[in-house]
Design an enzyme around this catalytic site. Structure first.
Site, PDB file in Angstrom:
ATOM      1  CD  GLU A 301      -2.858  -1.344   2.289  1.00 20.17           C
ATOM      2  OE1 GLU A 301      -4.004  -1.770   2.084  1.00 20.17           O
ATOM      3  OE2 GLU A 301      -2.456  -1.005   3.425  1.00 20.17           O
ATOM      4  CG  ASP A 381      -7.916  -5.870   4.273  1.00 21.93           C
ATOM      5  OD1 ASP A 381      -7.495  -6.257   5.365  1.00 21.93           O
ATOM      6  OD2 ASP A 381      -7.999  -4.664   3.960  1.00 21.93           O
ATOM      7  CD  GLU A 409      -9.909  -2.528   8.089  1.00 23.92           C
ATOM      8  OE1 GLU A 409      -9.605  -1.950   7.032  1.00 23.92           O
ATOM      9  OE2 GLU A 409      -9.129  -3.304   8.688  1.00 23.92           O
TER      10      GLU A 409
END
Length: 842
Positions: A301, A381, A409
């Site tokens: 990232e 993820d 999340e």
């Protein structure tokens, strides 16, 4: 006077804010406590206040007093009293009382618990193990279990860590329960009371390491973690946790030599870079002599890493491993979350899921023995369902740890009840059949048994904050508790875990335990149903806060969480014969199963295959009809949660009862937002109607933009599917109160009224609902004061919410009015009103 004092004490005991979690040590009912057989003294065989054994003695004293009312003295030496609770290591017990005969084998942080005879013995293989045994004994007592037991318990793996994503400014990435308990304004906080309390919770479930700062350390490079003042502060954090046997670890910015060290490079082969890390590591050990090690996220990232300097990922990991090696047993947890997020979706072969194996498989055997590859449980993820990462089947000569996420999340951000162990167990119980042999991830691979690797284990993101609930939602703490339990023993049953947690957290009433257990076990399947099912991923906004629905965000970008949905087809083709080849990363037996639609389980169909919306599932339904049905079923399941929780009123203290009730009711409204958004998006894309006529057909709903408006205006909402009818209303200006009025054309009767609105950042608008001019109720757009999710300043699925007014007598022809008064940047937005007969789900 005595009676008044007793009732005052009971009242105080009954008011709880969640700070003790499952370590409440609430007094047992008198008839249950009468069966307790409590020895006369506690002997903790270490009088050093930093020793986990000393801590165990004090914890036993506190717990037994709370549970039974019996006050025991703590001694550090034997007293001759055979009726004692003795806690120590094998060596210290043997030294004090003679050799222990017939002791089962202890390994790692294991312990032996013996409550036979007139006393109790708690013997740890390490001091930390003795503390774990003390917590186990107290857990038994707290549940009214006074059985005579004699057994050893050894952890499944030596690494059982928590990862915090705290930043030095006090913010927490993906934190939903307030700011950091560790940092503020670029430094370690002065009062570390909450840190010690957190370490206590960690220790009670066997967690032995804590990465204290954000894994995205490169993003916080403007506040140097490793300056002398912060290193001293980190030493204070380590001091606060040491009595609980929790060792401190740090996330490192790979580019710190260049960003903060004044060097021209961070090349892991550069001698100055090597010296920088050697010197910083030595300085850290001077402040933290038992430093657990480092967590490194590199070349992921857009963060820098060894690939930036044309070195391998193993070269980068080994740089830190060599810096740690002279100081003891410190570990490098090197994240396998390495992928290119600038992929081109037009290339049918591109697939983010392939990245971990592509980047790491060829490096197997090249990592130093104190490097552990930290692998997310799935290839993408933390999605609502993924297959296990195939990297677990491709690293046979390297230490590995699985990365889980207590922090929700992608899974409701602790506003939605989602009990995660059933999801985790789909991974931990999975047999990868490596080289044709049984290779169950939890039982065989993470224990190190399968590939003879001794330094394996677990890590989980647990972003606790300053909220007294720790995670924002009292019921979310079950995931924290369960993570520790499963890391210790991955074979444990998820139902037993939540029952145990509910008992310790909310008391012994069977109705309370059963209700919480049943809701918890239903919660993940429900969430999967109303967000993203059939393996399509969570369908949240991946380019935004990962909270509300936004299925379009999955595609058309480089992040690689694609659904490849178009007007006729949906799903990723990950086969070898025609797709990205991902299925071929598994051992042959597993790969063969996923190559064919016929042998791929329906719950992962769209993960592995690109199919028409009309593709028939094994159930006989088409993919699109399953979508419609599942989203309705999932939302309907959670509609029952508030009523079931309400049945526990009076059995749980008011503070925790009311806080949970609020979040469960919020979840019912947001689940409907999710349901409608996803169904409307795919109906619009596919042009295939719901065969039950529900999608887009809301008989009991009044669209706000179709009401008579004064001071309000209709506005479009983006994404369109997050507004019923694609539009909402907002006040014409931020100084104008708006009214929306409708004459109700429903049969006279008793109704529940639901108002869907948007609670955006930037203000706290005020609302009033009236029926025939009489006020039914008022509310405020202040969810940012009550919830912890990542909020939005826009009208969308993140800000969409619902408020209820229940049991309202409605006459046909009555006039309903909603007044909205804007505040700051919040223009009192409204979406629709539902007038629902009692018992009907919108």
């Amino acid at each position: 006077m005595l009676t008044l004092l007793v009732f005052a004490f009971l009242g105080l005991a009954f008011a709880e804010n969640g700070i003790d979690g499952w370590l409440r040590y609430a007094s047992l009912p008198r008839d249950v406590a009468a069966g307790a057989r409590i020895p006369g003294v506690i002997i903790a065989l270490n009088d050093s206040v930093v020793s986990p054994i000393f801590t165990a003695g004090r914890e036993l004293q506190k717990g037994i007093a709370g549970i039974t009312g019996v006050q025991l003295k703590v001694s550090s030496t034997t007293t001759g009293n055979t009726s004692s609770i003795t806690v120590g290591t094998l060596d210290s017990v043997a030294s004090a009382a003679g050799q222990v005969a017939n002791l089962p084998e202890l390994t790692g942080d294991g312990f032996y618990l013996d409550t036979t005879g007139s006393g109790a013995r708690i013997i740890g293989h390490t001091e930390r193990g003795a503390l774990y045994g003390a917590f186990e004994y107290l857990s038994m007592l707290a549940q009214g279990n006074f059985s005579e037991v004699s057994y050893a318990s050894n952890p499944s793996a030596p690494i059982r860590w928590a990862n915090q994503w705290d930043n030095l400014d006090g913010s927490i990435e993906r934190g939903y329960a307030g700011p950091s308990i560790f940092f503020k304004n670029g430094a370690v906080v002065s009062d570390l009371t909450r840190v010690s309390q957190y370490a206590r919770l960690l220790a009670s479930v066997g967690i032995n390491g804590l990465v204290v700062n954000n894994v995205n350390a490169a993003l916080a490079a403007n506040i140097p973690l490793l300056n002398s003042a912060n290193i001293a502060g980190l030493g204070r954090i380590a001091d606060a946790m040491r009595p609980w046997g929790v060792r401190l670890a740090l996330s490192l910015n790979f580019d710190a030599p260049r960003n903060n060290g004044g060097l021209a490079t961070s090349d892991p082969f550069d001698s100055a870079v090597i010296k920088f890390w050697d010197d910083k590591t030595a300085e850290l050990y001077r402040s933290i002599p038992d430093l657990a090690g480092f967590l490194v996220k590199a070349n992921s990232e857009d963060q820098p890493g060894p690939l930036t300097y044309n070195r391998t990922l193993a070269d980068g990991a080994n740089l830190f491993a060599k810096a740690l090696k002279p100081h003891g047993d410190g570990l490098v947890m090197f994240r396998a979350f390495v992928y290119d997020h600038h992929l081109t979706e037009d290339n049918w072969k591109n697939d983010r899921a392939n990245a971990a194996v592509d980047f790491f498989k060829h490096l197997d055997g090249q990592f130093d023995d104190n490097v552990v590859i930290q692998i997310k449980y799935g290839p993408i993820d933390f999605q609502v369902r993924e297959p296990p990462s195939p990297l677990f089947a491709n690293l046979l000569q390297s230490n590995v740890a699985i990365e889980l996420q207590v922090t929700q999340e992608y899974l409701g951000q602790q506003n939605h009840l989602v009990y995660l162990p059933p999801l985790w167990k789909t991974i931990l119980d999975y047999d990868l059949k490596v080289e044709g042999q049984s290779s169950v991830i939890g039982r065989d691979i993470l224990t190190g048994h399968r590939f003879n690797r001794s330094t394996n284990g677990y890590a989980s993101v647990i972003n606790v904050g300053t909220n007294t609930t720790w995670l924002g939602h009292h019921l979310a703490m079950s995931n924290f508790y369960a993570y520790g339990r499963l890391a210790w023993d991955p074979l444990r049953d998820e139902t037993q875990i939540v029952e145990e947690w509910a008992h310790l957290t909310f008391g012994s009433d069977r109705k309370v335990i059963d209700t919480i257990t049943d809701m918890s076990l239903e919660s993940w399947p429900a969430y999967e149903n109303y967000t993203g099912n059939l393996g399509i991923q969570t369908l949240t906004d991946i380019t935004g806060p990962h909270y509300g629905p936004n299925p379009a965000s999955q595609d058309g970008n480089g992040w690689g969480q694609w659904t490849r949905a178009d007007a006729t087809t949906i799903g990723m083709d990950r086969t070898v014969w025609n797709g990205t080849g991902f299925s071929g990363q598994y051992p042959p037996e597993i790969a063969a199963k996923y190559e064919k639609i016929e042998t791929t389980p329906d719950d992962l169909l769209l993960w592995f295959h690109h199919v028409p919306y009309t593709q028939r599932l094994k159930s006989g339904k088409t993919v699109i009809q399953h979508f419609y049905d599942a989203h309705y079923a999932g939302a309907e399941t959670v509609q029952s949660f508030p009523e079931r929780w309400a049945s526990l009123k009076g059995l749980i203290d008011d503070e925790r009862f009311n806080e949970v009730a609020f979040r469960l009711e919020y979840q019912t409204g947001h689940a409907i937002v999710w349901r409608d958004a996803i169904n409307e998006f795919y109906r619009n894309m596919s042009s295939i109607p719901d065969d039950q006529g529900r999608v887009g057909n809301h008989t009991w709903r009044i669209e706000a933009e179709k009401m008579t408006l004064s001071g309000y205006q209709a506005v479009s909402v983006t994404p369109f599917e997050t507004a019923s009818g694609r539009k909402a209303i907002t006040t014409s200006s931020n100084q104008t109160t708006g009214t929306a009025t409708a004459t109700l054309d429903f049969p006279s009767g008793v109704y529940n009224i639901g108002v869907n609105y948007y609670d955006v950042m930037g203000g706290r608008a005020k609302y009033e609902i009236l029926l025939n001019g009489q006020t039914l109720g008022k509310w405020e757009g202040n969810l940012e004061d009550k919830l912890g999710n990542t909020f939005s300043s826009q009208l969308n699925g993140h800000s969409a919410a619902r408020v209820y007014f229940k049991g309202v007598n409605v006459e046909k022809g009555a006039v309903l009015t909603i007044r909205g008064t804007p505040d700051g940047g919040e223009p009192a937005p409204l979406d629709y009103v539902s007038i629902l007969p009692i018992g009907r789900v919108d």
